[in-house]
Design a protein around this motif. Structure first.
Motif, PDB file in Angstrom:
ATOM      1  N   VAL A  54      -6.035  -7.365 -15.527  1.00  7.92           N
ATOM      2  CA  VAL A  54      -5.595  -6.485 -14.433  1.00  7.92           C
ATOM      3  C   VAL A  54      -5.363  -7.298 -13.161  1.00  7.92           C
ATOM      4  O   VAL A  54      -4.375  -7.093 -12.448  1.00  7.92           O
ATOM      5  CB  VAL A  54      -6.625  -5.360 -14.197  1.00  7.92           C
ATOM      6  N   LEU A  55      -6.241  -8.235 -12.869  1.00  8.59           N
ATOM      7  CA  LEU A  55      -6.079  -9.058 -11.667  1.00  8.59           C
ATOM      8  C   LEU A  55      -4.802  -9.892 -11.728  1.00  8.59           C
ATOM      9  O   LEU A  55      -4.079 -10.010 -10.733  1.00  8.59           O
ATOM     10  CB  LEU A  55      -7.297  -9.979 -11.488  1.00  8.59           C
ATOM     11  N   VAL A  56      -4.513 -10.455 -12.881  1.00 10.04           N
ATOM     12  CA  VAL A  56      -3.296 -11.270 -13.025  1.00 10.04           C
ATOM     13  C   VAL A  56      -2.048 -10.398 -12.859  1.00 10.04           C
ATOM     14  O   VAL A  56      -1.093 -10.777 -12.156  1.00 10.04           O
ATOM     15  CB  VAL A  56      -3.287 -11.996 -14.385  1.00 10.04           C
ATOM     16  N   VAL A  57      -2.063  -9.215 -13.461  1.00 10.22           N
ATOM     17  CA  VAL A  57      -0.894  -8.329 -13.374  1.00 10.22           C
ATOM     18  C   VAL A  57      -0.681  -7.857 -11.937  1.00 10.22           C
ATOM     19  O   VAL A  57       0.439  -7.909 -11.402  1.00 10.22           O
ATOM     20  CB  VAL A  57      -1.060  -7.127 -14.343  1.00 10.22           C
ATOM     21  N   ILE A  58      -1.745  -7.409 -11.294  1.00  6.73           N
ATOM     22  CA  ILE A  58      -1.614  -6.928  -9.911  1.00  6.73           C
ATOM     23  C   ILE A  58      -1.174  -8.070  -8.995  1.00  6.73           C
ATOM     24  O   ILE A  58      -0.314  -7.887  -8.132  1.00  6.73           O
ATOM     25  CB  ILE A  58      -2.938  -6.319  -9.421  1.00  6.73           C
ATOM     26  N   GLY A  59      -1.738  -9.244  -9.183  1.00  4.62           N
ATOM     27  CA  GLY A  59      -1.345 -10.381  -8.361  1.00  4.62           C
ATOM     28  C   GLY A  59       0.122 -10.722  -8.525  1.00  4.62           C
ATOM     29  O   GLY A  59       0.822 -11.009  -7.543  1.00  4.62           O
ATOM     30  N   SER A  60       0.616 -10.673  -9.747  1.00  8.76           N
ATOM     31  CA  SER A  60       2.033 -10.960  -9.982  1.00  8.76           C
ATOM     32  C   SER A  60       2.922  -9.910  -9.333  1.00  8.76           C
ATOM     33  O   SER A  60       3.950 -10.233  -8.734  1.00  8.76           O
ATOM     34  CB  SER A  60       2.312 -11.001 -11.493  1.00  8.76           C
ATOM     35  N   ILE A  61       2.512  -8.659  -9.436  1.00 16.49           N
ATOM     36  CA  ILE A  61       3.303  -7.569  -8.834  1.00 16.49           C
ATOM     37  C   ILE A  61       3.342  -7.721  -7.320  1.00 16.49           C
ATOM     38  O   ILE A  61       4.397  -7.604  -6.694  1.00 16.49           O
ATOM     39  CB  ILE A  61       2.712  -6.195  -9.243  1.00 16.49           C
ATOM     40  N   ARG A  62       2.203  -8.000  -6.708  1.00 13.79           N
ATOM     41  CA  ARG A  62       2.146  -8.135  -5.243  1.00 13.79           C
ATOM     42  C   ARG A  62       2.963  -9.341  -4.775  1.00 13.79           C
ATOM     43  O   ARG A  62       3.683  -9.261  -3.793  1.00 13.79           O
ATOM     44  CB  ARG A  62       0.701  -8.266  -4.768  1.00 13.79           C
ATOM     45  N   GLU A  63       2.836 -10.457  -5.460  1.00 14.83           N
ATOM     46  CA  GLU A  63       3.576 -11.647  -5.049  1.00 14.83           C
ATOM     47  C   GLU A  63       5.084 -11.420  -5.179  1.00 14.83           C
ATOM     48  O   GLU A  63       5.846 -11.778  -4.286  1.00 14.83           O
ATOM     49  CB  GLU A  63       3.155 -12.853  -5.876  1.00 14.83           C
ATOM     50  N   ARG A  64       5.503 -10.776  -6.253  1.00 13.04           N
ATOM     51  CA  ARG A  64       6.928 -10.492  -6.439  1.00 13.04           C
ATOM     52  C   ARG A  64       7.427  -9.539  -5.355  1.00 13.04           C
ATOM     53  O   ARG A  64       8.516  -9.711  -4.819  1.00 13.04           O
ATOM     54  CB  ARG A  64       7.163  -9.893  -7.821  1.00 13.04           C
ATOM     55  N   ALA A  65       6.597  -8.560  -5.001  1.00 13.00           N
ATOM     56  CA  ALA A  65       6.998  -7.606  -3.964  1.00 13.00           C
ATOM     57  C   ALA A  65       7.126  -8.295  -2.606  1.00 13.00           C
ATOM     58  O   ALA A  65       8.025  -7.977  -1.824  1.00 13.00           O
ATOM     59  CB  ALA A  65       5.988  -6.471  -3.890  1.00 13.00           C
ATOM     60  N   LEU A  66       6.244  -9.233  -2.319  1.00 15.23           N
ATOM     61  CA  LEU A  66       6.288  -9.919  -1.033  1.00 15.23           C
ATOM     62  C   LEU A  66       7.448 -10.918  -0.945  1.00 15.23           C
ATOM     63  O   LEU A  66       7.899 -11.258   0.143  1.00 15.23           O
ATOM     64  CB  LEU A  66       4.964 -10.644  -0.776  1.00 15.23           C
ATOM     65  N   ARG A  67       7.924 -11.410  -2.075  1.00 15.28           N
ATOM     66  CA  ARG A  67       9.046 -12.358  -2.075  1.00 15.28           C
ATOM     67  C   ARG A  67      10.376 -11.658  -1.801  1.00 15.28           C
ATOM     68  O   ARG A  67      11.344 -12.307  -1.448  1.00 15.28           O
ATOM     69  CB  ARG A  67       9.125 -13.108  -3.397  1.00 15.28           C
ATOM     70  N   GLY A  68      10.420 -10.349  -1.963  1.00 17.34           N
ATOM     71  CA  GLY A  68      11.651  -9.616  -1.728  1.00 17.34           C
ATOM     72  C   GLY A  68      12.006  -9.574  -0.250  1.00 17.34           C
ATOM     73  O   GLY A  68      11.188  -9.844   0.625  1.00 17.34           O
ATOM     74  N   ALA A  69      13.258  -9.211   0.034  1.00 14.24           N
ATOM     75  CA  ALA A  69      13.723  -9.171   1.421  1.00 14.24           C
ATOM     76  C   ALA A  69      13.193  -7.966   2.175  1.00 14.24           C
ATOM     77  O   ALA A  69      13.066  -7.990   3.392  1.00 14.24           O
ATOM     78  CB  ALA A  69      15.247  -9.153   1.432  1.00 14.24           C
ATOM     79  N   GLU A  70      12.876  -6.913   1.448  1.00 12.59           N
ATOM     80  CA  GLU A  70      12.401  -5.691   2.098  1.00 12.59           C
ATOM     81  C   GLU A  70      10.895  -5.747   2.319  1.00 12.59           C
ATOM     82  O   GLU A  70      10.187  -6.527   1.687  1.00 12.59           O
ATOM     83  CB  GLU A  70      12.729  -4.496   1.210  1.00 12.59           C
ATOM     84  N   THR A  71      10.427  -4.879   3.196  1.00  8.30           N
ATOM     85  CA  THR A  71       8.989  -4.766   3.416  1.00  8.30           C
ATOM     86  C   THR A  71       8.365  -4.166   2.165  1.00  8.30           C
ATOM     87  O   THR A  71       8.810  -3.112   1.696  1.00  8.30           O
ATOM     88  CB  THR A  71       8.694  -3.858   4.624  1.00  8.30           C
ATOM     89  N   PRO A  72       7.350  -4.798   1.597  1.00 10.50           N
ATOM     90  CA  PRO A  72       6.782  -4.299   0.345  1.00 10.50           C
ATOM     91  C   PRO A  72       6.023  -2.993   0.553  1.00 10.50           C
ATOM     92  O   PRO A  72       5.500  -2.720   1.621  1.00 10.50           O
ATOM     93  CB  PRO A  72       5.829  -5.413  -0.083  1.00 10.50           C
ATOM     94  N   LYS A  73       6.013  -2.216  -0.514  1.00 12.93           N
ATOM     95  CA  LYS A  73       5.259  -0.964  -0.494  1.00 12.93           C
ATOM     96  C   LYS A  73       3.774  -1.289  -0.597  1.00 12.93           C
ATOM     97  O   LYS A  73       3.387  -2.321  -1.157  1.00 12.93           O
ATOM     98  CB  LYS A  73       5.668  -0.094  -1.680  1.00 12.93           C
ATOM     99  N   PRO A  74       2.926  -0.406  -0.099  1.00 12.45           N
ATOM    100  CA  PRO A  74       1.491  -0.649  -0.260  1.00 12.45           C
ATOM    101  C   PRO A  74       1.087  -0.578  -1.731  1.00 12.45           C
ATOM    102  O   PRO A  74       1.796  -0.011  -2.561  1.00 12.45           O
ATOM    103  CB  PRO A  74       0.835   0.465   0.547  1.00 12.45           C
ATOM    104  N   LEU A  75      -0.055  -1.135  -2.015  1.00 15.96           N
ATOM    105  CA  LEU A  75      -0.562  -1.155  -3.383  1.00 15.96           C
ATOM    106  C   LEU A  75      -0.778   0.278  -3.876  1.00 15.96           C
ATOM    107  O   LEU A  75      -1.245   1.133  -3.135  1.00 15.96           O
ATOM    108  CB  LEU A  75      -1.887  -1.922  -3.419  1.00 15.96           C
ATOM    109  N   ASN A  76      -0.421   0.514  -5.121  1.00 19.91           N
ATOM    110  CA  ASN A  76      -0.592   1.834  -5.722  1.00 19.91           C
ATOM    111  C   ASN A  76      -2.082   2.204  -5.717  1.00 19.91           C
ATOM    112  O   ASN A  76      -2.913   1.450  -6.217  1.00 19.91           O
ATOM    113  CB  ASN A  76      -0.064   1.787  -7.159  1.00 19.91           C
ATOM    114  N   PRO A  77      -2.437   3.384  -5.178  1.00 23.20           N
ATOM    115  CA  PRO A  77      -3.854   3.759  -5.120  1.00 23.20           C
ATOM    116  C   PRO A  77      -4.516   3.850  -6.487  1.00 23.20           C
ATOM    117  O   PRO A  77      -5.684   3.501  -6.642  1.00 23.20           O
ATOM    118  CB  PRO A  77      -3.847   5.118  -4.426  1.00 23.20           C
TER     119      PRO A  77
END
Length: 98
Positions: A54-77
């Motif tokens: 779970v940590l690896v998956v969430i970390g990959s999702i967050r890093e990919r979201a931050l690399r995008g040009a748009e402001t990333p959405k907050p983490l899914n609750p």
């Protein structure tokens, strides 16, 4: 356009560092289970292993979201609650193994 700087890299490294620490704990649990017998000691190992995934998956999702040009959405609750639950369950399992 906003400048994110090295935010994506720092976030990715932090998640990888956390996953690496969780992997080390999982290996220690695995070692303990191997020494004491595989009975109920497998449960904490399985929970800790799931937490690492779970940590690896969430970390990959967050890093990919931050690399995008748009402001990333907050983490899914739901994802955050699931991760927190796994962390607490692992801590309880660690205490129970002792």
């Amino acid at each position: 356009m906003s400048d994110h700087g090295a935010q994506a890299e720092r976030t990715g490294l932090a998640w990888r560092r956390t996953a690496l620490a969780a992997t080390a704990c999982t290996l220690l649990l695995l070692h303990t289970a191997a020494r004491r017998g595989w009975g109920t000691a497998v449960i904490p190992v399985a929970v800790a292993g799931a937490m690492v995934i779970v940590l690896v998956v969430i970390g990959s999702i967050r890093e990919r979201a931050l690399r995008g040009a748009e402001t990333p959405k907050p983490l899914n609750p739901i994802l955050a609650v699931t991760t927190s639950t796994l962390v607490v369950a692992t801590a309880v399992a660690l205490i129970a193994v002792r």
